[in-house]
Design an enzyme around this catalytic site. Structure first.
Site, PDB file in Angstrom:
ATOM      1  N   GLY A 154       0.831  -1.298  -0.133  1.00 13.47           N
ATOM      2  CA  GLY A 154       0.107   0.122  -0.179  1.00 13.47           C
ATOM      3  C   GLY A 154       0.850   1.321   0.038  1.00 13.47           C
ATOM      4  O   GLY A 154       1.991   1.269   0.407  1.00 13.47           O
ATOM      5  N   CYS A 155       0.177   2.321  -0.450  1.00 15.54           N
ATOM      6  CA  CYS A 155       0.871   3.740  -0.379  1.00 15.54           C
ATOM      7  C   CYS A 155       1.384   4.101   1.096  1.00 15.54           C
ATOM      8  O   CYS A 155       2.945   4.507   0.969  1.00 15.54           O
ATOM      9  CB  CYS A 155       0.028   4.854  -1.018  1.00 15.54           C
TER      10      CYS A 155
END
Length: 346
Positions: free
Chosen positions: A155-156
């Site tokens: 994920g970011c």
């Protein structure tokens, strides 16, 4: 002339999918053979994404339906840019054909199906595949990614947190039981969807925390930190929505370990990342800024020692849909194909 590797993007109409299309169209070693979207099937890429209209291929290439057998026949690597839950349903039939899959959703990041259910609110659609996926962070799992059939892109938020924390955790330079993280993300982090919270008039001129105290990304952040530490790590994480299109700034507050004297972060971070193509160390003289990473696959991070509180503060910046999603996926693809890791990204 060396032939190009055919690749496909399933779910190409979202922000991450669109960014993947942009990167793949410009990549010197691959050919975008298919892009899927149920809602846009039959429309050309040039029609849906006018900014790509100057590229001849986008007029001929049309969005198609997601038929696994047909896509697997046309592509050797398949990117899944789908919502969590749905991606796992597509991964199984693709993998059964022998295709290699790079998943940008959360479906294969978590190794424990119970933890997945706890954070995502439903049973995992393909629990048998969890043990077969490789977490797609090249800075940690480069060798495993090269031979992987299924890569789970991070994920970011985790990307902005795990890369700076990795050397500190491994070298036991900080108190592992006291890690506090605050992040700020642009609105594209929520995906391309119509919800009141993400309308312009709701986001503009406003900054707000959300998903407190248990954001979904905590599950993979703590999993990976625990793997690095060899013991259970729990952190405090608070994300904030800010009125910009893209970019993440993360600030990590850590207590310096009691047995560490004269901590030199420069030596520690340089030792870990001096040869990493997409990690830029700013030291303690400059601070990260989203405007310097937007549109790139770089993570910039800096640090300060607060002698007054005996804390090390680490700050990072990434583009949430490049290094935090599509660019990192492309970086993984390059490793899987034996290409230079920077191909199509610099």
């Amino acid at each position: 002339m060396t032939s190009k590797t055919p690749v496909a993007v399933v779910g190409a109409s979202g922000y991450a999918g669109e960014e993947l299309v942009r990167l793949l169209l410009a990549h010197p070693n691959v050919d975008l053979a298919a892009a899927t979207s149920r809602q846009l099937a039959g429309k050309s890429l040039a029609e849906v994404f006018p900014r790509f209209a100057h590229q001849t291929k986008t007029t001929a290439l049309k969005f198609s339906n997601s038929d696994p057998k047909e896509i697997a026949r046309s592509a050797k690597i398949i990117f899944l840019a789908l919502p969590h839950g749905l991606a796992a349903e597509f991964a199984e039939p693709f993998l059964s054909t022998g295709a290699r899959v790079v998943d940008l959703s959360a479906d294969f990041r978590i190794k424990d199906a119970d933890i997945y259910r706890e954070f995502y609110g439903h049973e995992h659609p393909a629990p048998d595949l969890l043990g077969k996926s490789v977490y797609g962070m090249p800075e940690i799992y480069r060798d495993q990614i090269r031979g992987a059939q299924l890569v789970a892109c991070p994920g970011c938020y985790p990307t902005s947190i795990l890369i700076p924390l990795r050397p500190l955790i491994r070298r036991k330079a900080i108190e592992r039981s006291r890690i506090l993280v605050a992040s700020m993300s642009g609105v594209t982090g929520a995906g391309r969807k119509v919800e009141t919270d993400y309308l312009f008039s709701e986001c503009n001129e406003s900054v707000r925390p959300y998903a407190v105290p248990k954001h979904r990304h905590l599950s993979e952040i703590e999993q990976e930190l625990s793997n690095l530490a060899g013991e259970r790590i729990t952190i405090q994480f608070t994300p904030h929505l800010v009125p910009i299109n893209r970019g993440i700034v993360t600030t990590i507050y850590t207590d310096i370990a009691g047995n560490v004297v004269n901590l030199d972060p420069e030596v520690m971070f340089s030792g870990a990342y001096a040869d990493e193509p997409f990690v830029r160390l700013l030291g303690d003289a400059r601070l990260p800024d989203t405007k310097h990473v937007v549109g790139t696959n770089f993570i910039d991070f800096a640090w300060k020692i607060d002698k007054r509180t005996n804390r090390l503060i680490v700050m990072s910046a990434i583009d949430n849909i490049v290094k935090g999603a599509s660019g990192q996926a492309l970086q993984c693809m390059n490793l899987m194909l034996g290409l230079p890791e920077t191909a199509g990204l610099i």
